[in-house]
Write a protein that holds these residues in place. Structure first.
Motif, mmCIF file in Angstrom:
data_model
loop_
_atom_site.group_PDB
_atom_site.id
_atom_site.type_symbol
_atom_site.label_atom_id
_atom_site.label_comp_id
_atom_site.label_asym_id
_atom_site.label_seq_id
_atom_site.Cartn_x
_atom_site.Cartn_y
_atom_site.Cartn_z
ATOM 1 N N GLY A 43 51.018 40.163 14.322
ATOM 2 C CA GLY A 43 52.251 39.394 14.263
ATOM 3 C C GLY A 43 52.746 38.954 15.627
ATOM 4 N N ARG A 44 51.857 38.930 16.589
ATOM 5 C CA ARG A 44 52.201 38.452 17.939
ATOM 6 C C ARG A 44 50.947 37.868 18.576
ATOM 7 N NH1 ARG A 44 50.193 42.053 21.677
ATOM 8 N NH2 ARG A 44 49.843 44.171 20.951
ATOM 9 N N ALA A 45 51.155 37.018 19.546
ATOM 10 C CA ALA A 45 50.029 36.344 20.195
ATOM 11 C C ALA A 45 49.186 37.326 21.007
ATOM 12 C CB ALA A 45 50.532 35.233 21.107
ATOM 13 N N VAL A 46 47.886 37.202 20.869
ATOM 14 C CA VAL A 46 46.937 37.959 21.684
ATOM 15 C C VAL A 46 46.199 36.930 22.538
ATOM 16 C CG1 VAL A 46 44.881 39.420 21.672
ATOM 17 C CG2 VAL A 46 46.671 39.767 19.946
ATOM 18 N N PRO A 47 46.485 36.919 23.833
ATOM 19 C CA PRO A 47 45.874 35.888 24.684
ATOM 20 C C PRO A 47 44.407 36.181 24.993
ATOM 21 C CG PRO A 47 47.214 37.359 26.006
ATOM 22 C CD PRO A 47 47.395 37.787 24.571
ATOM 23 N N VAL A 48 43.679 35.124 25.260
ATOM 24 C CA VAL A 48 42.290 35.226 25.697
ATOM 25 C C VAL A 48 42.214 34.548 27.057
ATOM 26 C CG1 VAL A 48 39.905 34.528 25.265
ATOM 27 C CG2 VAL A 48 41.383 35.166 23.353
ATOM 28 N N GLU A 49 41.632 35.232 28.004
ATOM 29 C CA GLU A 49 41.454 34.650 29.332
ATOM 30 C C GLU A 49 39.972 34.363 29.532
ATOM 31 O OE1 GLU A 49 42.126 35.728 34.053
ATOM 32 O OE2 GLU A 49 42.848 37.108 32.529
ATOM 33 N N HIS A 50 39.626 33.099 29.617
ATOM 34 C CA HIS A 50 38.239 32.712 29.859
ATOM 35 C C HIS A 50 37.997 32.754 31.365
ATOM 36 C CE1 HIS A 50 37.517 31.473 25.720
ATOM 37 N NE2 HIS A 50 38.762 31.035 25.730
ATOM 38 N N VAL A 51 37.013 33.539 31.774
ATOM 39 C CA VAL A 51 36.732 33.707 33.198
ATOM 40 C C VAL A 51 35.250 33.462 33.465
ATOM 41 C CG1 VAL A 51 38.628 35.345 33.535
ATOM 42 C CG2 VAL A 51 36.358 36.201 32.955
ATOM 43 N N ASP A 52 34.939 33.145 34.716
ATOM 44 C CA ASP A 52 33.536 32.966 35.080
ATOM 45 C C ASP A 52 32.898 34.340 35.327
ATOM 46 O OD1 ASP A 52 34.239 33.795 37.680
ATOM 47 O OD2 ASP A 52 34.302 31.751 38.453
ATOM 48 N N ASP A 54 31.697 35.808 37.988
ATOM 49 C CA ASP A 54 32.185 36.565 39.145
ATOM 50 C C ASP A 54 33.514 37.247 38.844
ATOM 51 O OD1 ASP A 54 29.960 35.861 40.659
ATOM 52 O OD2 ASP A 54 30.961 34.131 41.575
ATOM 53 N N ARG A 55 34.410 36.515 38.208
ATOM 54 C CA ARG A 55 35.719 37.100 37.869
ATOM 55 C C ARG A 55 35.553 38.215 36.842
ATOM 56 N NH1 ARG A 55 39.821 39.586 38.755
ATOM 57 N NH2 ARG A 55 41.666 39.217 37.491
ATOM 58 N N TYR A 56 34.662 38.011 35.880
ATOM 59 C CA TYR A 56 34.405 39.052 34.880
ATOM 60 C C TYR A 56 33.905 40.325 35.566
ATOM 61 C CZ TYR A 56 32.581 41.448 30.786
ATOM 62 O OH TYR A 56 32.331 42.385 29.812
ATOM 63 N N ALA A 57 33.001 40.168 36.525
ATOM 64 C CA ALA A 57 32.482 41.326 37.266
ATOM 65 C C ALA A 57 33.615 42.032 38.007
ATOM 66 C CB ALA A 57 31.389 40.885 38.238
ATOM 67 N N GLU A 58 34.520 41.264 38.599
ATOM 68 C CA GLU A 58 35.672 41.855 39.291
ATOM 69 C C GLU A 58 36.548 42.647 38.321
ATOM 70 O OE1 GLU A 58 37.834 38.671 41.110
ATOM 71 O OE2 GLU A 58 36.181 38.131 42.446
ATOM 72 N N ILE A 59 36.780 42.078 37.150
ATOM 73 C CA ILE A 59 37.608 42.752 36.144
ATOM 74 C C ILE A 59 36.953 44.063 35.713
ATOM 75 C CG2 ILE A 59 38.478 42.595 33.770
ATOM 76 C CD1 ILE A 59 38.811 39.525 34.326
ATOM 77 N N MET A 60 35.644 44.031 35.489
ATOM 78 C CA MET A 60 34.938 45.246 35.075
ATOM 79 C C MET A 60 34.989 46.303 36.173
ATOM 80 S SD MET A 60 33.944 44.862 31.954
ATOM 81 C CE MET A 60 35.560 44.104 31.811
ATOM 82 N N ALA A 61 34.806 45.882 37.424
ATOM 83 C CA ALA A 61 34.885 46.826 38.545
ATOM 84 C C ALA A 61 36.285 47.429 38.624
ATOM 85 C CB ALA A 61 34.517 46.132 39.854
ATOM 86 N N GLY A 62 37.295 46.595 38.445
ATOM 87 C CA GLY A 62 38.676 47.066 38.473
ATOM 88 C C GLY A 62 39.006 48.019 37.340
ATOM 89 N N ALA A 63 38.255 47.903 36.247
ATOM 90 C CA ALA A 63 38.460 48.791 35.098
ATOM 91 C C ALA A 63 37.680 50.097 35.251
ATOM 92 C CB ALA A 63 38.046 48.082 33.812
ATOM 93 N N GLY A 64 36.942 50.222 36.363
ATOM 94 C CA GLY A 64 36.223 51.463 36.615
ATOM 95 C C GLY A 64 34.802 51.513 36.085
ATOM 96 N N VAL A 65 34.271 50.375 35.663
ATOM 97 C CA VAL A 65 32.883 50.350 35.189
ATOM 98 C C VAL A 65 31.969 50.612 36.390
ATOM 99 C CG1 VAL A 65 31.070 48.897 34.193
ATOM 100 C CG2 VAL A 65 33.409 48.764 33.303
ATOM 101 N N PRO A 66 31.009 51.520 36.253
ATOM 102 C CA PRO A 66 30.105 51.809 37.373
ATOM 103 C C PRO A 66 29.374 50.545 37.841
ATOM 104 C CG PRO A 66 29.868 53.463 35.655
ATOM 105 C CD PRO A 66 30.739 52.376 35.094
ATOM 106 N N GLU A 67 29.291 50.376 39.135
ATOM 107 C CA GLU A 67 28.707 49.175 39.739
ATOM 108 C C GLU A 67 27.322 48.816 39.184
ATOM 109 O OE1 GLU A 67 28.978 45.789 41.733
ATOM 110 O OE2 GLU A 67 30.575 47.280 41.765
ATOM 111 N N PRO A 68 26.414 49.789 38.969
ATOM 112 C CA PRO A 68 25.089 49.415 38.453
ATOM 113 C C PRO A 68 25.117 48.826 37.038
ATOM 114 C CG PRO A 68 25.047 51.629 39.389
ATOM 115 C CD PRO A 68 26.480 51.203 39.330
ATOM 116 N N ILE A 69 26.176 49.066 36.292
ATOM 117 C CA ILE A 69 26.282 48.585 34.910
ATOM 118 C C ILE A 69 26.817 47.155 34.851
ATOM 119 C CG2 ILE A 69 27.386 49.034 32.666
ATOM 120 C CD1 ILE A 69 25.356 51.165 33.518
ATOM 121 N N ILE A 70 27.563 46.752 35.849
ATOM 122 C CA ILE A 70 28.256 45.461 35.808
ATOM 123 C C ILE A 70 27.309 44.274 35.635
ATOM 124 C CG2 ILE A 70 29.731 43.878 37.128
ATOM 125 C CD1 ILE A 70 31.232 46.402 38.124
ATOM 126 N N PRO A 71 26.192 44.172 36.362
ATOM 127 C CA PRO A 71 25.301 43.021 36.129
ATOM 128 C C PRO A 71 24.781 42.956 34.689
ATOM 129 C CG PRO A 71 24.731 44.118 38.181
ATOM 130 C CD PRO A 71 25.737 44.991 37.485
#
Length: 116
Positions: A43-52, A54-71
């Motif tokens: 019952g409320r908007a759920v936004p979607v952010e389309h990213v490239d 590089d930005r996706y990799a940054e977001i994953m790193a910021g979320a604590g995903v181990p660096e070897p998993i990001i690629p």
């Protein structure tokens, strides 16, 4: 948990499925589609952010995903974006012996379960 093991055993050891490959999919759904379905349920908007990538990799790193998993995760998202999962098949329904649960209904059930 035992029921899941029984189902897995039935699928992996049942006769007639030897050397078979099943595509467990349904109609292709975009992230925008999923967000719209979730928005309807919540019952409320759920936004979607389309990213490239590089930005996706940054977001994953910021979320604590181990660096070897990001690629690996970036490659999965790129493949999804390029249509690698856009395969329509009724194999899932055939294996279940019934229609699959529509995605909006499944989302509603998950949200209800989480709300308790």
């Amino acid at each position: 948990m035992e029921k899941r093991r029984q189902i897995k055993r039935a699928w992996t050891t049942g006769s007639g499925h030897e050397n078979s490959i099943y595509e467990l999919s349904g109609p292709p759904i975009t992230y925008d589609d999923l967000a719209a379905m979730l928005s309807d349920v919540l019952g409320r908007a759920v936004p979607v952010e389309h990213v490239d990538d590089d930005r996706y990799a940054e977001i994953m790193a910021g979320a604590g995903v181990p660096e070897p998993i990001i690629p690996f995760l970036v490659a999965i998202q790129r493949a999804i974006r390029e249509g690698a999962l856009d395969v329509v098949s009724d194999d899932f329904e055939k294996l279940l012996g019934r229609p699959v649960t529509p995605v909006p209904q499944a989302i509603a059930a998950m949200v209800e379960r989480l709300r308790g």
